[in-house]
Design a protein around this motif. Structure first.
Motif, PDB file in Angstrom:
ATOM      1  N   HIS A   9       1.116  -1.208  -0.858  1.00 28.33           N
ATOM      2  CA  HIS A   9       0.032  -0.428   0.105  1.00 28.33           C
ATOM      3  C   HIS A   9       0.703   1.041  -0.110  1.00 28.33           C
ATOM      4  CE1 HIS A   9       0.527  -0.780   4.679  1.00 28.33           C
ATOM      5  NE2 HIS A   9       0.793   0.618   4.069  1.00 28.33           N
ATOM      6  N   SER A  28     -11.843   6.039  -1.504  1.00 33.43           N
ATOM      7  CA  SER A  28     -12.974   4.706  -1.467  1.00 33.43           C
ATOM      8  C   SER A  28     -13.867   5.270  -2.291  1.00 33.43           C
ATOM      9  CB  SER A  28     -13.497   4.662  -0.079  1.00 33.43           C
ATOM     10  OG  SER A  28     -12.551   4.782   0.976  1.00 33.43           O
ATOM     11  N   PHE A  31     -12.262   4.991  -6.459  1.00 35.19           N
ATOM     12  CA  PHE A  31     -11.832   3.743  -6.852  1.00 35.19           C
ATOM     13  C   PHE A  31     -12.562   2.859  -6.187  1.00 35.19           C
ATOM     14  CE2 PHE A  31      -8.455   6.238  -6.806  1.00 35.19           C
ATOM     15  CZ  PHE A  31      -7.953   6.453  -7.824  1.00 35.19           C
ATOM     16  N   ASN A  32     -13.900   2.863  -5.584  1.00 32.75           N
ATOM     17  CA  ASN A  32     -14.579   1.959  -5.563  1.00 32.75           C
ATOM     18  C   ASN A  32     -14.005   0.815  -4.462  1.00 32.75           C
ATOM     19  OD1 ASN A  32     -16.965   2.779  -7.291  1.00 32.75           O
ATOM     20  ND2 ASN A  32     -15.337   1.677  -9.112  1.00 32.75           N
ATOM     21  N   LEU A  33     -13.706   1.684  -3.219  1.00 37.43           N
ATOM     22  CA  LEU A  33     -12.772   0.685  -2.532  1.00 37.43           C
ATOM     23  C   LEU A  33     -14.049   0.937  -1.204  1.00 37.43           C
ATOM     24  CD1 LEU A  33      -9.197   2.121  -2.609  1.00 37.43           C
ATOM     25  CD2 LEU A  33     -10.592  -0.307  -3.719  1.00 37.43           C
ATOM     26  N   THR A  34     -13.327  -0.165  -0.022  1.00 33.08           N
ATOM     27  CA  THR A  34     -14.196  -0.236   0.877  1.00 33.08           C
ATOM     28  C   THR A  34     -13.227   0.740   2.411  1.00 33.08           C
ATOM     29  OG1 THR A  34     -15.059  -2.173   1.231  1.00 33.08           O
ATOM     30  CG2 THR A  34     -15.365  -1.856   3.113  1.00 33.08           C
ATOM     31  N   ARG A  36     -11.693   1.696   5.970  1.00 31.98           N
ATOM     32  CA  ARG A  36     -11.510   0.916   7.156  1.00 31.98           C
ATOM     33  C   ARG A  36     -10.878   1.746   7.907  1.00 31.98           C
ATOM     34  NH1 ARG A  36      -7.133  -2.604   7.665  1.00 31.98           N
ATOM     35  NH2 ARG A  36      -7.023  -2.886   5.916  1.00 31.98           N
ATOM     36  N   ALA A  44      -8.245   3.274   2.897  1.00 33.91           N
ATOM     37  CA  ALA A  44      -9.027   2.796   1.661  1.00 33.91           C
ATOM     38  C   ALA A  44      -8.583   1.392   0.540  1.00 33.91           C
ATOM     39  CB  ALA A  44      -9.214   4.063   0.940  1.00 33.91           C
ATOM     40  N   GLY A  45      -9.455   0.934   0.925  1.00 36.50           N
ATOM     41  CA  GLY A  45      -9.421  -0.395   1.316  1.00 36.50           C
ATOM     42  C   GLY A  45      -8.016  -1.526   1.689  1.00 36.50           C
ATOM     43  N   ASN A  46      -6.633  -1.437   0.691  1.00 38.50           N
ATOM     44  CA  ASN A  46      -6.069  -1.796   1.053  1.00 38.50           C
ATOM     45  C   ASN A  46      -4.607  -1.493   0.371  1.00 38.50           C
ATOM     46  OD1 ASN A  46      -6.644  -4.659   2.557  1.00 38.50           O
ATOM     47  ND2 ASN A  46      -6.598  -5.742   0.339  1.00 38.50           N
ATOM     48  N   TYR A  47      -5.826  -0.213  -0.267  1.00 36.93           N
ATOM     49  CA  TYR A  47      -4.318   0.231  -1.499  1.00 36.93           C
ATOM     50  C   TYR A  47      -3.781   1.668  -0.184  1.00 36.93           C
ATOM     51  CZ  TYR A  47      -6.220  -2.631  -4.661  1.00 36.93           C
ATOM     52  OH  TYR A  47      -6.464  -3.573  -5.328  1.00 36.93           O
TER      53      TYR A  47
END
Length: 115
Positions: A9, A28, A31-34, A36, A44-47
């Motif tokens: 990341h 998020s 880039f359509n991320l979840t 957390r 933002a996601g795993n990135y």
């Protein structure tokens, strides 16, 4: 033998928890991320890891992982790189888990993790 490194990341330094949350939410959505929540950061996601306060690196850090961290450290030392051992974390068994290289690269610290 050369170690294989993979991008985990990108950590982005922000000035406050509110700014970190806002950036993580924006990335998020973008880039359509979840999103957390973390203790020291918002993800933002795993990135993307949006730091709640500035940490190493002017801009943040780049996290890389490898199958054999200890061999990777030796390989990088052989290439003339050094490590900030004050940042090293170890498993309960005493095996190196992650560590930052000394210095900055393009305004980013480099964090290397055991896969």
């Amino acid at each position: 033998m050369e170690n294989k490194f993979e991008l985990v990341h990108v950590g982005v330094n922000t000035a406050s928890p509110e700014e970190a949350l806002k950036l993580a939410e924006l990335l998020s959505v973008m880039f359509n991320l979840t999103p957390r929540h973390g203790q020291k950061s918002e993800f933002a996601g795993n990135y993307f890891e949006c730091m709640k306060a500035p940490f190493l690196g002017t801009n943040g850090h780049i996290a890389m992982q490898t199958e054999d961290l200890e061999a990777a450290v030796e390989e990088l030392k052989g290439k003339g790189f050094s490590f900030n051992m004050n940042t090293a974390a170890y498993t309960e068994a005493g095996k190196l888990k992650n560590v930052y290289l000394d210095g900055e690269f393009g305004g980013f610290a480099i964090h290397i993790l055991q896969k």
